[in-house]
Every structure is written in structure tokens, then in C-alpha cells.
Scaffold this motif. Structure first.
Motif, PDB file in Angstrom:
ATOM      1  N   PRO A 144      14.830  12.871  19.260  1.00 45.92           N
ATOM      2  CA  PRO A 144      15.518  12.112  20.311  1.00 45.92           C
ATOM      3  C   PRO A 144      16.197  10.878  19.728  1.00 45.92           C
ATOM      4  N   PRO A 145      17.244  10.386  20.410  1.00 47.51           N
ATOM      5  CA  PRO A 145      17.813   9.099  19.993  1.00 47.51           C
ATOM      6  C   PRO A 145      16.809   7.996  20.304  1.00 47.51           C
ATOM      7  N   VAL A 150      18.921   6.549  13.270  1.00 45.53           N
ATOM      8  CA  VAL A 150      18.253   5.818  12.184  1.00 45.53           C
ATOM      9  C   VAL A 150      18.195   6.673  10.921  1.00 45.53           C
ATOM     10  N   VAL A 151      17.861   7.961  11.087  1.00 43.14           N
ATOM     11  CA  VAL A 151      17.761   8.854   9.937  1.00 43.14           C
ATOM     12  C   VAL A 151      19.110   8.999   9.246  1.00 43.14           C
ATOM     13  N   LEU A 267       6.589   9.109  20.644  1.00 45.67           N
ATOM     14  CA  LEU A 267       7.899   9.531  21.134  1.00 45.67           C
ATOM     15  C   LEU A 267       8.175  10.998  20.811  1.00 45.67           C
ATOM     16  N   LEU A 268       7.908  11.409  19.558  1.00 46.15           N
ATOM     17  CA  LEU A 268       8.224  12.768  19.126  1.00 46.15           C
ATOM     18  C   LEU A 268       7.322  13.799  19.791  1.00 46.15           C
ATOM     19  N   PHE A 269       6.025  13.511  19.849  1.00 46.28           N
ATOM     20  CA  PHE A 269       5.107  14.461  20.477  1.00 46.28           C
ATOM     21  C   PHE A 269       5.389  14.571  21.975  1.00 46.28           C
ATOM     22  N   GLY A 270       5.779  13.473  22.605  1.00 43.98           N
ATOM     23  CA  GLY A 270       6.146  13.530  24.018  1.00 43.98           C
ATOM     24  C   GLY A 270       7.380  14.373  24.238  1.00 43.98           C
ATOM     25  N   THR A 271       8.400  14.204  23.380  1.00 43.23           N
ATOM     26  CA  THR A 271       9.629  14.987  23.490  1.00 43.23           C
ATOM     27  C   THR A 271       9.360  16.470  23.257  1.00 43.23           C
TER      28      THR A 271
END
Length: 326
Positions: A144-145, A150-151, A267-271
Motif C-alpha cells: 500500500p502507499p 518509499v521503496v 500496515l502490511l498484514f492488515g492490507t
């Protein structure tokens, strides 16, 4: 500003953790502490040994190309000590600073010793950034943004800096090495060490391979943490999330890796539909296991401290007359 920057880093990391605790509660953190068992500890020590050897070997390759003496097992001990200090001291890099300065003093060239450690650590971060770019390009739905931005920004910075260093080294490096300006001389020497330590055909294949092996070890420890936390998702689904979490650990707002890692995992696990709280739990388990993996460094630190403070034994067979001062 330099005086306040370490405190800003600590406050930033604590702020991230406080927001997570406010939004998700403290149970996610406590679950992470409870899920560490003997199997996880054993796995952490085994994986930690492998990644430490790989990293120390990478350091040896760079240091030797810079004409600094460094044996592999000495490097392993110093690396363990640095990892332990990085994990228990607030700034998160003081172990590497100590490792660089100490080796530089023992080798008789502190600036070059520091550059060797910086280049070795940079090689590891470049591997993480490269893997993160691959995740963004191959699986954009899991990123997600603003993480994707950033990457890509980090990748662009690495490419631009590398290109600028090569061009500058080819055009001005040879002239600046004899410049009257100490800044130009220092820059030229640094560029020469970058080329010798990382970019020659004698170094870059080994450094690249060891960096990939080290990254694989860190990811393996993350998988152990995820399984300990009760995450049953396939490894292929977890790896992109874990690669980005490792990238987050390199951000300056952390305390021994804590802070951004937990925020990004939430954030990533939620997405990904695995639950933000579960992401925090996995990150906490990983943090504890990473600290466990560095514990041999505490033994190295104690052994070095004991050796330093142990008085030298008197030499036998040398007569000492009464009243003679030795």
C-alpha cells in the motif's frame, strides 16, 4: 541538531509503538512476548549463527580488499558483539561504530576501518532494497502507499548515488587524490575504496552472494516468528511482507530495529487480510528472536572486558633484586 538527533530517533520509535498500542491495544505486544518458546530460541541461535558468519565473511572480503587484516573468526566475534550492542543500545548502530573504530585502530588506519564497515553494511542494505523493489514490481497489490513510494525512492537514490560516484571517480578522482583540499582528497580516497571494496571483479560476486545469503537468513527467522505467532499463511505470501519489514528496520527512527518494523508489519498484514494486530505480534516475536540470536555477542563482550581488565602475569625466571624497580 546533531545533539538532538539521537533523541529524535528514540522519540520517533516510541511514538510509533505508542500509536500502535493506542490503536490495537497492548495484547498484540504481550502475545508476541508469550509466543517465544524453546524451539524458537534454538532456531534463532542457529539461524543467527549462519547470518553472522555470512555477514562477517562479507566484512572480511571488503576489509582485505582495502588492505586491512581481518581473520574470519575474529570478524565473527566482533560482528556478534556489534549485533548485541546494536540490539540493546538506543541508537541501533553503536555496535557497528565500535566495530569499525576498534578494527581501524588495530589495523592502524581508523578512517579505512570505518569505510570498510560502512561499505559492508551498505552492501547488505542494497540487497534489501533490491529485493523490496522486486516486491513492488511483482506484487504491487500487497504494497500500500506510501510504502511503494518509499521503496522506489530508495532505489532511485541508490542508483543515482552509484552512478554519480562512478562518473565522478572516472572524471575527477585521479585529479582530486592530489588536490590541496583535504575534502577533495578524502572524497577521492573514499571513491577509490568503494571501487576496491565493492565494485571490482574480485569482490562484487562474493559480496553479492553473501548479502543474498544473509537476507535469506533474516527472512527464515521472520518465518519462524510468523509460525510461532500462529500465522499459517503460505511462505510465498509472507515473504513480500517480510522483505518490506526488513527494509523498514533500516529507517533511522528505530530503537534496535523496534518501531518502524512493527508499524510496517501492522500496515502490511492488515492490507493482506492477516490482521494488523497479528502483524505486530509477528514483529515483536521477530524482535525478541533477533535479540536472542545476538546473545553470543554478550559472551564476547564479557570475555573481551575480562581480558582487558586482567592484570598481566609476572614473567617467571627473571630474578628481581630487593629494592629494584621494575
Amino acid at each position: 541538531m546533531k545533539r538532538f538527533w539521537p533523541w529524535l530517533k528514540i522519540l520517533g520509535a516510541l511514538g510509533i509503538l505508542a500509536v500502535l498500542a493506542w490503536q490495537l491495544g497492548t495484547r498484540a505486544f504481550l502475545d508476541g512476548l508469550r509466543e517465544v518458546d524453546a524451539t524458537g530460541v534454538a532456531a534463532a541461535l542457529g539461524i543467527g549463527f549462519a547470518t553472522t558468519v555470512f555477514s562477517a565473511w562479507r566484512w572480511c572480503l571488503v576489509a582485505r580488499r582495502l588492505s586491512l587484516k581481518l581473520s574470519l573468526w575474529s570478524a565473527v566475534g566482533e560482528y556478534y558483539r556489534a549485533l548485541f550492542l546494536n540490539g540493546v543500545l538506543p541508537a541501533g548502530v553503536l555496535g557497528d561504530v565500535n566495530r569499525a573504530v576498534q578494527h581501524g585502530r588495530e589495523s592502524g588506519d581508523v578512517p579505512r576501518g570505518v569505510r570498510a564497515v560502512v561499505l559492508e553494511r551498505t552492501a547488505g542494505q542494497v540487497a534489501v532494497i533490491g529485493a523490496s523493489v522486486a516486491v513492488v514490481l511483482s506484487a504491487p497489490s500487497v504494497v500500500p502507499p506510501p510504502i511503494d513510494g518509499v521503496v522506489m525512492a530508495a532505489a532511485i537514490v541508490v542508483v543515482v548515488v552509484a552512478f554519480a560516484a562512478v562518473v565522478t571517480g572516472m572524471t575527477a578522482g585521479k585529479h582530486w587524490i592530489h588536490s590541496g583540499s583535504k575534502w577533495r582528497r578524502g572524497f577521492a580516497v573514499t571513491l577509490a575504496d568503494v571501487r576496491l571494496g565493492l565494485l571490482t571483479k574480485e569482490t562484487w560476486p562474493g559480496v553479492s552472494l553473501l548479502s543474498v545469503a544473509t537476507l535469506a537468513g533474516h527472512l527464515a527467522l521472520f518465518v519462524v516468528a510468523a509460525r510461532a505467532a500462529g500465522v499459517t499463511a503460505p511462505v510465498g505470501e509472507l515473504l513480500p511482507l517480510m522483505i518490506l519489514a526488513l527494509l523498514a528496520m533500516g529507517l533511522p527512527l528505530n530503537i534496535g530495529g523496534w518501531g518502524p518494523r512493527e508499524g510496517v508489519c501492522a500496515l502490511l498484514f492488515g492490507t493482506a487480510g492477516l490482521g494488523s494486530a497479528q502483524g505486530v505480534t509477528v514483529a515483536v516475536v521477530y524482535g525478541v528472536l533477533a535479540l536472542v540470536a545476538s546473545l553470543p555477542g554478550a559472551a564476547v563482550l564479557l570475555a573481551r572486558s575480562f581480558k582487558t581488565h586482567t592484570p598481566a602475569a609476572p614473567r617467571l625466571g627473571v630474578p628481581v633484586r630487593i629494592g629494584e624497580t621494575r
